[in-house]
Design a protein around this motif. Structure first.
Motif, mmCIF file in Angstrom:
data_model
loop_
_atom_site.group_PDB
_atom_site.id
_atom_site.type_symbol
_atom_site.label_atom_id
_atom_site.label_comp_id
_atom_site.label_asym_id
_atom_site.label_seq_id
_atom_site.Cartn_x
_atom_site.Cartn_y
_atom_site.Cartn_z
ATOM 1 N N THR A 1 6.533 1.991 -2.063
ATOM 2 C CA THR A 1 5.415 2.730 -1.470
ATOM 3 C C THR A 1 5.148 4.050 -2.187
ATOM 4 O O THR A 1 4.107 4.671 -1.956
ATOM 5 C CB THR A 1 5.697 3.003 0.014
ATOM 6 N N LYS B 1 8.989 14.810 4.224
ATOM 7 C CA LYS B 1 7.840 15.619 3.827
ATOM 8 C C LYS B 1 7.957 15.995 2.358
ATOM 9 O O LYS B 1 9.042 15.973 1.772
ATOM 10 C CB LYS B 1 7.726 16.873 4.689
ATOM 11 N N THR C 1 0.842 -1.189 0.000
ATOM 12 C CA THR C 1 0.000 0.000 0.000
ATOM 13 C C THR C 1 0.878 1.240 0.000
ATOM 14 O O THR C 1 2.027 1.214 0.448
ATOM 15 C CB THR C 1 -0.917 0.022 1.231
ATOM 16 N N SER C 2 0.332 2.337 -0.496
ATOM 17 C CA SER C 2 1.110 3.562 -0.604
ATOM 18 C C SER C 2 1.279 4.205 0.767
ATOM 19 O O SER C 2 0.743 3.740 1.778
ATOM 20 C CB SER C 2 0.406 4.546 -1.549
ATOM 21 N N ASN C 3 2.029 5.295 0.805
ATOM 22 C CA ASN C 3 2.244 6.015 2.063
ATOM 23 C C ASN C 3 0.949 6.587 2.624
ATOM 24 O O ASN C 3 0.871 6.866 3.821
ATOM 25 C CB ASN C 3 3.263 7.138 1.847
ATOM 26 N N SER C 4 -0.049 6.793 1.765
ATOM 27 C CA SER C 4 -1.358 7.283 2.214
ATOM 28 C C SER C 4 -2.403 6.168 2.231
ATOM 29 O O SER C 4 -3.600 6.441 2.155
ATOM 30 C CB SER C 4 -1.823 8.423 1.309
ATOM 31 N N ASN C 5 -1.940 4.912 2.299
ATOM 32 C CA ASN C 5 -2.807 3.728 2.424
ATOM 33 C C ASN C 5 -3.680 3.485 1.193
ATOM 34 O O ASN C 5 -4.749 2.867 1.301
ATOM 35 C CB ASN C 5 -3.685 3.820 3.679
ATOM 36 N N LYS C 6 -3.270 3.936 0.020
ATOM 37 C CA LYS C 6 -4.009 3.658 -1.213
ATOM 38 C C LYS C 6 -3.644 2.267 -1.734
ATOM 39 O O LYS C 6 -2.472 1.872 -1.705
ATOM 40 C CB LYS C 6 -3.705 4.711 -2.271
#
Length: 401
Positions: A167, A254, A54-59
């Motif tokens: 990710t 960031k 999953t991606s860093n934003s949970n996609k």
């Protein structure tokens, strides 16, 4: 070829036993028999996923919308497939306001996210004709299926080229779609999808290698005089809202949006190394006995020191630079630290004798102009009142009982 074989008449009857043994699927056409003649006349959509990790934003999923006329692609990222309906409403509002046209037909597969009651009712209310593929026939939605394959192939390549963690796959997908929309395609003659969509030739002057090293300028408001004016980041694409690049600071963890960037396209970030924020302590100075002793030994040995003072109207805190002959100083000897120039007239009293220190203490008492003995204090009305109040407080609190 052989003898004794009787004559057979071709049977027109369907042989059920033959079909049971060898029936196959009918071929799909190589090309579509119909193409849209206007934008939004037909939109292809499909969901790709789940994608691991999953991606860093949970996609975990990506959904693509492709205009059949221009072949321009839009991509959005989902946590769950059930978000497809809300994403389609957002896409519909965006493209219809951008072009002034309306979506007439939508071609998708028969996934539950596209055949739900709310999705079907929404299309009926807005006059959108649904084109659903036959079950187990993704070839009928070949435009979306082939586009998803192209996107994922490019994503794997760009992540591998610069050894970027997986990710970050949504960033790679966005960059891939951005590039594909500005590349020629066989489906649109002599135009890129972007030009076919809005009628303007796109610029590719801003294209850089995804994942390369980017040196980002630090704005004046985010630093002081001696802070670094540049920080090292990683290119993740372009911003959708601004004419700027989208970059990632691996030290601060960031994302930064900036247009003042210098690229090193042949370099890449070492993700395996641990990087900590550097602490610059060149301006610190010590006054301990060890540094004093080294300073005295250096002076006695006849070391030549050239002290240069740099003063300007804008910077009153000038620093003292030291140029020491390298041949006369051992490499293991610590650098001699000096106080800044603004402390030259500051006296600490460290070198005073005991008698001089006592005299200085008496002078400090005299400067305050407070009485130093009881006889002097009782002569003042305010001091008598203060003593009476103190005695009353002691008696009230039973301090001496």
């Amino acid at each position: 070829m052989v003898e004794g074989l009787p004559q057979f008449i071709a049977s027109q009857r369907v042989c059920e036993d033959c079909l049971v043994g060898r029936q196959h699927r009918d071929p799909f056409p190589k090309e579509s028999l119909w193409r849209a003649s206007k934008v939004l006349q037909l939109v292809h959509a499909d969901i790709c996923g789940p994608i691991n990790p999953t991606s860093n934003s949970n996609k975990r999923y990506l959904i693509t919308f492709i205009d059949d006329f221009s072949r321009k692609t839009w991509v959005y990222f989902l946590v769950k497939k059930s978000e497809a309906f809300g994403t389609f409403k957002f896409f519909k509002s965006r493209v219809e306001k951008e072009t002034g046209a309306f979506i007439r037909s939508l071609r998708t597969d028969r996934g539950g996210e596209f055949t739900s009651h709310e999705f079907t009712n929404f299309c009926h209310e807005n006059g959108i004709h649904r084109q659903l593929t036959t079950a187990y026939s993704p070839q009928q939605n070949g435009v979306s299926e082939r586009k998803n394959r192209t996107i994922m192939n490019m994503v794997r390549s760009v992540l591998s080229a610069k050894q970027i963690p997986k990710t970050f796959w949504p960033e790679a997908v966005n960059w891939t779609v951005h590039v594909l929309n500005r590349c020629p395609t066989l489906s649109v003659k002599n135009k890129t999808p972007e030009e076919a969509w809005n009628g303007h030739k796109p610029s590719v002057d801003h294209f850089r290698i995804f994942g390369c090293i980017a040196h980002v300028h630090v704005p004046d408001t985010k630093r002081v005089k001696l802070d670094a004016k540049s920080c090292k980041c990683i290119l993740l694409g372009v911003s959708e809202e601004s004419k700027a690049y989208r970059l990632f600071d691996p030290v601060l963890q960031k994302v930064i949006i900036s247009r003042d960037v210098v690229f090193e396209e042949d370099q890449q970030w070492s993700w395996n190394d641990s990087h900590k924020e550097a602490i610059v302590a060149d301006l610190e100075w010590d006054s301990d006995e060890e540094n004093s002793t080294q300073r005295e030994e250096s002076d006695e040995s006849g070391t030549d020191e050239v002290v240069g003072e740099t003063e300007s109207e804008s910077d009153s805190g000038a620093l003292i630079e030291e140029n020491i002959q390298p041949a006369e100083i051992s490499p293991r000897m610590e650098r001699i630290r000096r106080p800044p120039i603004w402390m030259r007239d500051y006296v600490t009293g460290q070198d005073l004798s005991d008698d001089e220190s006592a005299s200085m203490a008496h002078l400090a008492l005299l400067i305050n102009q407070d009485p130093t003995t009881f006889e002097d204090a009782v002569k003042s009305e305010k001091w008598r009142q203060a003593m009476d109040q103190e005695i009353q407080a002691i008696e009230k609190n039973n301090t001496w009982n």
